[in-house]
Design a protein around this motif. Structure first.
Motif, PDB file in Angstrom:
ATOM      1  N   THR A  81       0.826  -1.218   0.000  1.00 41.96           N
ATOM      2  CA  THR A  81       0.000   0.000   0.000  1.00 41.96           C
ATOM      3  C   THR A  81       0.861   1.269   0.000  1.00 41.96           C
ATOM      4  OG1 THR A  81      -0.159  -0.256   2.400  1.00 41.96           O
ATOM      5  CG2 THR A  81      -2.043  -1.001   1.104  1.00 41.96           C
ATOM      6  N   ILE A  82       2.007   1.249   0.666  1.00 42.13           N
ATOM      7  CA  ILE A  82       2.863   2.450   0.708  1.00 42.13           C
ATOM      8  C   ILE A  82       3.409   2.784  -0.683  1.00 42.13           C
ATOM      9  CG2 ILE A  82       5.055   3.402   1.548  1.00 42.13           C
ATOM     10  CD1 ILE A  82       4.419   2.191   4.281  1.00 42.13           C
ATOM     11  N   ASP A 117       0.914  11.075   2.940  1.00 45.04           N
ATOM     12  CA  ASP A 117       0.119  11.512   4.077  1.00 45.04           C
ATOM     13  C   ASP A 117      -0.851  10.376   4.394  1.00 45.04           C
ATOM     14  OD1 ASP A 117      -2.496  12.609   5.212  1.00 45.04           O
ATOM     15  OD2 ASP A 117      -1.184  14.346   5.447  1.00 45.04           O
ATOM     16  N   VAL A 118      -0.749   9.826   5.604  1.00 47.22           N
ATOM     17  CA  VAL A 118      -1.499   8.595   5.873  1.00 47.22           C
ATOM     18  C   VAL A 118      -3.007   8.796   5.855  1.00 47.22           C
ATOM     19  CG1 VAL A 118       0.358   7.383   7.072  1.00 47.22           C
ATOM     20  CG2 VAL A 118      -1.201   8.819   8.385  1.00 47.22           C
ATOM     21  N   GLU A 119      -3.490   9.958   6.292  1.00 47.63           N
ATOM     22  CA  GLU A 119      -4.945  10.146   6.314  1.00 47.63           C
ATOM     23  C   GLU A 119      -5.496  10.521   4.940  1.00 47.63           C
ATOM     24  OE1 GLU A 119      -7.270   9.365   8.292  1.00 47.63           O
ATOM     25  OE2 GLU A 119      -6.201   8.954  10.162  1.00 47.63           O
ATOM     26  N   GLN A 120      -4.640  10.972   4.046  1.00 45.43           N
ATOM     27  CA  GLN A 120      -5.109  11.286   2.695  1.00 45.43           C
ATOM     28  C   GLN A 120      -4.842  10.119   1.756  1.00 45.43           C
ATOM     29  OE1 GLN A 120      -3.375  15.078   1.584  1.00 45.43           O
ATOM     30  NE2 GLN A 120      -4.774  16.225   2.894  1.00 45.43           N
ATOM     31  N   MET A 126      -6.802   3.520   7.275  1.00 47.85           N
ATOM     32  CA  MET A 126      -7.128   4.041   8.610  1.00 47.85           C
ATOM     33  C   MET A 126      -8.624   3.862   8.914  1.00 47.85           C
ATOM     34  SD  MET A 126      -4.094   4.788   9.249  1.00 47.85           S
ATOM     35  CE  MET A 126      -2.947   4.420   7.926  1.00 47.85           C
ATOM     36  N   GLN A 127      -9.457   4.081   7.901  1.00 45.63           N
ATOM     37  CA  GLN A 127     -10.893   3.889   8.100  1.00 45.63           C
ATOM     38  C   GLN A 127     -11.212   2.420   8.359  1.00 45.63           C
ATOM     39  OE1 GLN A 127     -13.188   6.044   8.678  1.00 45.63           O
ATOM     40  NE2 GLN A 127     -14.776   4.480   8.845  1.00 45.63           N
ATOM     41  N   ALA A 128     -10.540   1.515   7.642  1.00 46.44           N
ATOM     42  CA  ALA A 128     -10.749   0.077   7.887  1.00 46.44           C
ATOM     43  C   ALA A 128     -10.363  -0.280   9.318  1.00 46.44           C
ATOM     44  CB  ALA A 128      -9.938  -0.749   6.887  1.00 46.44           C
ATOM     45  N   VAL A 129      -9.229   0.248   9.803  1.00 40.70           N
ATOM     46  CA  VAL A 129      -8.798  -0.027  11.184  1.00 40.70           C
ATOM     47  C   VAL A 129      -9.871   0.436  12.166  1.00 40.70           C
ATOM     48  CG1 VAL A 129      -7.106   0.557  12.977  1.00 40.70           C
ATOM     49  CG2 VAL A 129      -6.323   0.014  10.657  1.00 40.70           C
ATOM     50  N   LYS A 185      13.591   7.216   2.853  1.00 40.44           N
ATOM     51  CA  LYS A 185      12.236   7.712   2.592  1.00 40.44           C
ATOM     52  C   LYS A 185      11.203   6.664   3.009  1.00 40.44           C
ATOM     53  CE  LYS A 185      11.792  10.906  -0.590  1.00 40.44           C
ATOM     54  NZ  LYS A 185      11.660  11.667  -1.859  1.00 40.44           N
ATOM     55  N   LEU A 186      11.500   5.402   2.754  1.00 37.12           N
ATOM     56  CA  LEU A 186      10.567   4.332   3.122  1.00 37.12           C
ATOM     57  C   LEU A 186      10.473   4.155   4.634  1.00 37.12           C
ATOM     58  CD1 LEU A 186      11.343   1.704   0.354  1.00 37.12           C
ATOM     59  CD2 LEU A 186       9.140   2.821   0.753  1.00 37.12           C
ATOM     60  N   SER A 187      11.584   4.321   5.348  1.00 38.32           N
ATOM     61  CA  SER A 187      11.519   4.149   6.808  1.00 38.32           C
ATOM     62  C   SER A 187      10.648   5.226   7.434  1.00 38.32           C
ATOM     63  CB  SER A 187      12.910   4.106   7.440  1.00 38.32           C
ATOM     64  OG  SER A 187      13.547   5.346   7.356  1.00 38.32           O
ATOM     65  N   GLN A 188      10.712   6.446   6.908  1.00 38.34           N
ATOM     66  CA  GLN A 188       9.828   7.504   7.401  1.00 38.34           C
ATOM     67  C   GLN A 188       8.371   7.189   7.072  1.00 38.34           C
ATOM     68  OE1 GLN A 188      10.603  10.303   9.380  1.00 38.34           O
ATOM     69  NE2 GLN A 188       8.388  10.078   9.557  1.00 38.34           N
ATOM     70  N   SER A 189       8.153   6.676   5.861  1.00 36.82           N
ATOM     71  CA  SER A 189       6.784   6.335   5.433  1.00 36.82           C
ATOM     72  C   SER A 189       6.208   5.209   6.274  1.00 36.82           C
ATOM     73  CB  SER A 189       6.784   5.938   3.956  1.00 36.82           C
ATOM     74  OG  SER A 189       7.264   6.993   3.142  1.00 36.82           O
ATOM     75  N   VAL A 190       7.007   4.175   6.551  1.00 34.92           N
ATOM     76  CA  VAL A 190       6.535   3.048   7.361  1.00 34.92           C
ATOM     77  C   VAL A 190       6.233   3.513   8.785  1.00 34.92           C
ATOM     78  CG1 VAL A 190       7.212   0.830   8.387  1.00 34.92           C
ATOM     79  CG2 VAL A 190       7.656   1.274   5.962  1.00 34.92           C
ATOM     80  N   THR A 191       7.106   4.339   9.352  1.00 34.32           N
ATOM     81  CA  THR A 191       6.869   4.859  10.707  1.00 34.32           C
ATOM     82  C   THR A 191       5.555   5.636  10.763  1.00 34.32           C
ATOM     83  OG1 THR A 191       9.264   5.020  11.052  1.00 34.32           O
ATOM     84  CG2 THR A 191       7.864   6.223  12.590  1.00 34.32           C
ATOM     85  N   ASP A 192       5.346   6.530   9.803  1.00 29.36           N
ATOM     86  CA  ASP A 192       4.102   7.314   9.760  1.00 29.36           C
ATOM     87  C   ASP A 192       2.885   6.400   9.593  1.00 29.36           C
ATOM     88  OD1 ASP A 192       5.719   9.554   9.900  1.00 29.36           O
ATOM     89  OD2 ASP A 192       5.379  10.194   7.819  1.00 29.36           O
TER      90      ASP A 192
END
Length: 352
Positions: A81-82, A117-120, A126-129, A185-192
């Motif tokens: 998904t990322i 942006d995780v919410e966008q 996030m809605q599924a969770v 860049k991916l480590s920041q994305s995974v953390t977020d």
């Protein structure tokens, strides 16, 4: 939030005593279940199922409705998904698995990638969770997850699944700084992304380092382990008044258990090539252990499944800190009644 009626998994992951060994299964919502196949047929394709929060909630809960012994739900989603949210054009080809329309081949490609942006960009996850937590109503904890930076990078550079990892290993050895730019860049994305899932209601998170075992020891330390440590340090570790445990699963990572135990994770997932008793002796009380039955055992008769469960429980031995699982995901052609025999055996035999 509703109080948790079954906290065995959280207790085991934090090495507290439990009445029985908790059990869940990688890919527990999947093609071996006829109800899942019906849901997927209605959705049209795999990504439509993932990106519809109602459908993702429905299939996440299907195994819990069928198997009362399950001690956790795991979010129905995909590790890719990322990169999809980064604009690489994820699609699935029949018989070929995931593919990207726009794979990464240069430093310029990497510099153009957004940190989503995780919410966008990933709001459907996030809605599924949030929906799954509401529907679970405290029955069992919800596990969120992500792929590791190295594993995501392999798909992004190779353009899909790979047998030899030729493109990404060429980048690793010829242009290590380019690969580090992507992994950073991916480590920041995974953390977020994982923090977004935790804020939305995930009570445990797991990182799938599915291709970590394809690396040499030196390359694993530099290109996977270092980024797992960085993510572990950046995660929200307490929410709703409870610890949020982190599980790391490096397939083929048995050589590096001591190093993985030093990352800050609460538990390590083991594939079936590790002896769980020896693994426990090596890591001591530092982390809990999750695993690690060969998924192929589920093809066998229920009596054989039961004997293998008993063997693994005995190999782990007495004491807290064991979560029973497969050593990798369940395969699609398993008889669901064999899965029931597996779950029943874990609870019944561990209670003794």
């Amino acid at each position: 939030m509703t109080s948790l009626k079954n906290d065995r998994l959280l207790r085991a992951l934090t090495r507290q005593p439990t009445d029985v060994t908790p059990v869940w299964m990688m890919r527990q919502a999947g093609r071996y279940l006829p109800e899942y196949r019906a849901s997927r047929a209605r959705a049209g394709d795999f990504m439509s199922l993932c990106q519809n929060p109602d459908a993702a909630c429905e299939v996440t809960l299907q195994p819990l409705q069928r198997y009362p012994q399950l001690d956790a739900a795991i979010l129905f989603s995909d590790i890719l998904t990322i990169p999809d949210a980064m604009g690489l054009g994820l699609y699935f080809e029949a018989g070929e698995g995931p593919r990207f329309k726009r794979p990464i081949s240069s430093r310029a490609d990497i510099e153009a990638l957004p940190v989503p942006d995780v919410e966008q960009a990933l709001g459907y996850v996030m809605q599924a969770v949030r929906q799954i937590r509401k529907e679970l109503n405290g029955r069992a904890p919800l596990i969120g997850f992500s792929g590791s930076p190295w594993t995501l990078a392999t798909y992004m550079v190779e353009g899909g699944s790979s047998r030899d990892f030729r493109k990404i290993k060429t980048m690793l050895y010829n242009e290590p700084e380019t690969l580090h730019a992507l992994l950073d860049k991916l480590s920041q994305s995974v953390t977020d992304y994982l923090n977004g899932q935790i804020k939305a209601g995930a009570q445990v998170v797991q990182i799938f380092d599915s291709w970590g075992g394809a690396l040499s020891s030196a390359a694993f330390a530099e290109f996977s382990l270092a980024y797992l440590k960085r993510i572990a340090a950046g995660l929200i570790r307490e929410n709703e008044g409870r610890q949020v445990p982190l599980i790391l699963f490096t397939k083929g990572g048995g050589l590096w258990l001591e190093d993985l135990a030093e990352t800050g994770a609460d538990a390590l997932g083991l594939d079936w090539t590790c002896d769980i008793g020896r693994a426990r002796a090596r890591v001591g009380h530092q982390v809990a252990l999750q695993g690690n039955m060969d998924p192929a055992v589920l093809y066998a008769k229920p009596a054989v499944i039961r004997a293998e469960v008993a063997r693994i429980l005995a190999a782990y031995g007495q004491g807290a800190g064991h979560v029973f699982n497969l050593g990798h995901g369940i395969t699609p052609d398993i008889d669901p009644s064999h899965v029931a025999a597996f779950f029943e055996a874990v609870h019944e035999l561990s209670a003794r």
